[in-house]
Scaffold this motif. Structure first.
Motif, mmCIF file in Angstrom:
data_model
loop_
_atom_site.group_PDB
_atom_site.id
_atom_site.type_symbol
_atom_site.label_atom_id
_atom_site.label_comp_id
_atom_site.label_asym_id
_atom_site.label_seq_id
_atom_site.Cartn_x
_atom_site.Cartn_y
_atom_site.Cartn_z
ATOM 1 N N ASP A 24 15.848 -17.976 -5.389
ATOM 2 C CA ASP A 24 17.098 -17.220 -5.438
ATOM 3 C C ASP A 24 18.210 -18.072 -4.857
ATOM 4 N N ALA A 25 19.406 -17.482 -4.744
ATOM 5 C CA ALA A 25 20.576 -18.279 -4.368
ATOM 6 C C ALA A 25 20.487 -18.794 -2.939
ATOM 7 N N MET A 26 19.720 -18.141 -2.085
ATOM 8 C CA MET A 26 19.608 -18.589 -0.697
ATOM 9 C C MET A 26 18.316 -19.364 -0.480
ATOM 10 N N ASN A 27 17.297 -19.049 -1.268
ATOM 11 C CA ASN A 27 15.956 -19.582 -1.041
ATOM 12 C C ASN A 27 15.467 -20.289 -2.307
ATOM 13 N N THR A 53 6.310 -14.477 5.139
ATOM 14 C CA THR A 53 7.219 -15.587 5.460
ATOM 15 C C THR A 53 7.330 -16.456 4.211
ATOM 16 N N ILE A 54 8.149 -17.516 4.268
ATOM 17 C CA ILE A 54 8.289 -18.316 3.048
ATOM 18 C C ILE A 54 8.030 -19.805 3.268
ATOM 19 N N ARG B 98 15.080 -20.139 7.995
ATOM 20 C CA ARG B 98 16.090 -19.077 7.988
ATOM 21 C C ARG B 98 15.467 -17.706 7.736
ATOM 22 N N TRP B 99 14.416 -17.678 6.924
ATOM 23 C CA TRP B 99 13.754 -16.409 6.619
ATOM 24 C C TRP B 99 13.321 -15.680 7.897
#
Lengths: 431, 431
Positions: A24-27, A53-54, B98-99
């Protein structure tokens, strides 16, 4: 007496960045991951929980969850599961860990993982799906498990009991309804930002064929791209419902401009238009982009933020996250506040196991708290379900009612062994 | 070219719980601690920074700071220190970390520690105290180092430059003023909740003798105790200024009742009356307890929260924390917003090294941003300064202007060796 004998917390990471699933636009390139908690017992059932988490930093959540869960070893299973409110308060009252939040960030994510495992253990021990465990609790029992600290200017425990008691006599009717019809849902699978136009079009077509009535697209990286992609989606979806998700990329004035440029495509909502901390910013955006609705919550870090989003009239849709909020104890009060303000709860899902978890919470919302499906759609993303022992079941764009005992949070041992980071087979041997 | 050669992050814990220094209604027994970052170089100067914690979980901040700082090894010192805005943006744009926030909790505390070390390195390399380094930057240079993301509905970079330019020609006058008069301060040392009445009375007496004009007491555990303790303090302080700090223990309605019961003692402010996340709650309390002022911020986790506290008219005093916010890059925009709204900044201090750090920020506020001392008092707590190589100097209730190069964040090696957790001499050998 059955006892909790072990606490294991595992860093599990799936290599989703390779396919841009979840982009997505942030991730742009997350590796969807989990801090996965196993409360081992000497009884028939263990408890399984996680926080989503990512990628990098999952180890921080793992380390925090180990510290939070360590005191559970040696405790009587019945004592823990019969007083989950007490366990919650015990965890939250560790003032040294609290300093690192309070009630936000890594320590709160870790608390969520541990409490999710404890609720799972309670449901498995009772031989019930989590939604049924909660639906079988009296209003007073449920309220005793909940945290109303910092909420009493908007909702007191007594008022909560009153709300729950009104709906208690008709709970079984709504359960029967869900057993037949399932819970309404929407899909985010077609709309990841990293997908090509062709892939977007093909996935929208497939979504329509599969019976989906609501589809969500990621937006916010480039306005011209967004216009083109929404055009493609609108062509394929006809008069079905379209939603947009900006994942926090805009400042307030920019959000207003950008959303108004995309409004002609008739989206139901813009999700996360700006910082998740910006209650007043969301309120201003909401006023400026109506009739496009504003949705947020997947990064709203605790019940106090949701209280304010509701008080400020900042949201049209309340998107709780089952792994960022501290489990049922903190989430049920949010469901109650949303019901009081008349705002539908449409949980955040996807990620790792979020669909599995939130389906129980949406059932609780309908059966015990709000009594309605009006305006509700539960997010669905078609990935990583194969790693769970009790994966969600979707039929024609609706979730089927979960039937197995627990919170649907258990992963296959094979999956955990393969994707354990950094020593699982995938990461150490590239398979 | 001088290069950053090592990143060391140390878990340092001081056994303050033994004496109840630092005890308050929420934190009865903290061990004041720090995640202490050392950016080693092959030049004459290294960089030292920290984030303040209170015991358990310091290891989480240490682990996070190691991850955040690791990419600095091998970088050119001049390149890093000449573009601290770039370093800030690099750290904040790691979407996987950041997540876990975003911009809050453990990852943000850790980012603060690393960025504090980078600013210290820049100041040491320039041979200037940090306040002087910043006072020597042009408005455009300072704004380029700052983060205005999510703030532009209230303050744009251009507007910030304009504000700074108005005061730039008179900076040296204010520096000269501070060199003579020092910066006004208040003391929290007498008022910890765990202290006996006798100790409270003795410390208040001593504070008066030392020239303090403002004294803060912890409140909120027990109303009758608070009445008695405030009575003692008022007796000893005469018409000097008294402040109260509840450390988040109340819900909104309870805060209003309690503060109004204590209002007859004439306190200047009630600090942290409720959840630090509750912007709207603080606004409601402020309306209901005037003329007692409302102060908060030591747990406000980022610039977006401060933006809203100011927008909502929720605070009379803005209490930035130098280790919870992501260093100068995030704090200067808050100083600017507070100046725009006419709210005095009275930083949180005490803890480990916070007095050492915030004195620089208050100087920057006066010299570069607000141009006034009206309503400003900087917190002072008389403990743990002996562990720093450039400790604060207090004279008759005012901070003396720091003179040595750096951000005053360097600890004595002997202190670090002794209190390193868990292997330092104090913790491993009990000495």
């Amino acid at each position: 007496m059955p006892t909790i004998t072990t606490v294991d917390v595992v860093d599990v990471r799936f290599p989703t960045s390779a396919t841009l699933d979840g982009s997505d636009a942030m991730n742009p390139d997350g590796d969807y991951s989990a801090a996965y908690v196993i409360l081992g017992t000497d009884a028939d059932h263990s408890g399984y929980g996680l926080t989503f988490t990512i990628g990098r930093g999952t180890d921080l959540c793992v380390a925090a969850a180990r510290q939070i869960a360590a005191p559970l070893v040696g405790r009587d299973v019945g004592e823990v599961t019969s007083d989950l409110g007490g366990l919650y308060r015990e965890i939250m009252s560790d003032s040294q860990m609290r300093w690192l939040g309070p009630e936000k960030g890594v320590v709160h994510l870790a608390a969520a993982a541990v409490l999710n495992a404890a609720w799972d253990l309670a449901a498995r021990s009772a031989g019930k799906p989590l939604w049924r465990l909660i639906s079988d609790m009296t209003p007073a029992e449920l309220v005793a498990a909940c945290d109303f600290r910092y909420l009493t200017d908007v909702l007191t425990p007594d008022e909560a009991i009153e709300m729950l008691e009104k709906l208690a006599p008709t709970r079984e009717q709504r359960i029967a309804d869900l057993a037949v019809r399932g819970y309404p849902a929407y899909t985010t699978s077609p709309g990841w930002l990293g997908y090509s136009d062709d892939k977007l079009r093909r996935l929208c077509k497939e979504a329509v064929e599969e019976g989906w009535t609501h589809v969500k697209l990621k937006v916010g990286a480039n306005l011209e791209d967004d216009v083109r992609r929404l055009g493609i989606a609108r062509e394929e979806l006809g008069d079905r419902t379209l939603m947009m998700d900006a994942n926090q990329v805009w400042d307030v004035p920019q959000a207003i401009d950008w959303v108004n440029r995309l409004a002609p495509f008739g989206p139901l909502w813009i999700e996360e238009p700006t910082s998740p901390d910006d209650v007043l910013g969301h309120a201003r955006i909401r006023q400026a982009v109506a009739p496009v609705g504003v949705a947020t919550g997947e990064h709203a870090h605790n019940r106090v933020m949701f209280k304010q989003l509701l008080q400020a009239g900042a949201i049209d849709f309340c998107q709780i996250d089952s792994c960022r909020l501290a489990s049922v104890n903190e989430i049920v009060p949010i469901l109650l506040m949303a019901a009081k303000f008349g705002v539908p709860v449409c949980p955040h899902a996807g990620g790792v196991g979020l669909c599995e978890i939130v389906q129980h919470l949406s059932v609780v919302d309908y059966v015990c708290v709000s009594g309605t499906l009006d305006g509700r759609v539960l997010e669905y993303v078609d990935h990583l379900h194969e790693h769970f022992t009790d994966p969600v079941r979707i039929d024609a764009g609706r979730y089927r009612l979960p039937e197995l005992p627990g919170y649907s949070t258990r992963m296959h041992s094979e999956s955990v062994d393969t994707y354990r980071y950094p020593d699982g087979r995938h990461w150490s041997q590239g398979v």
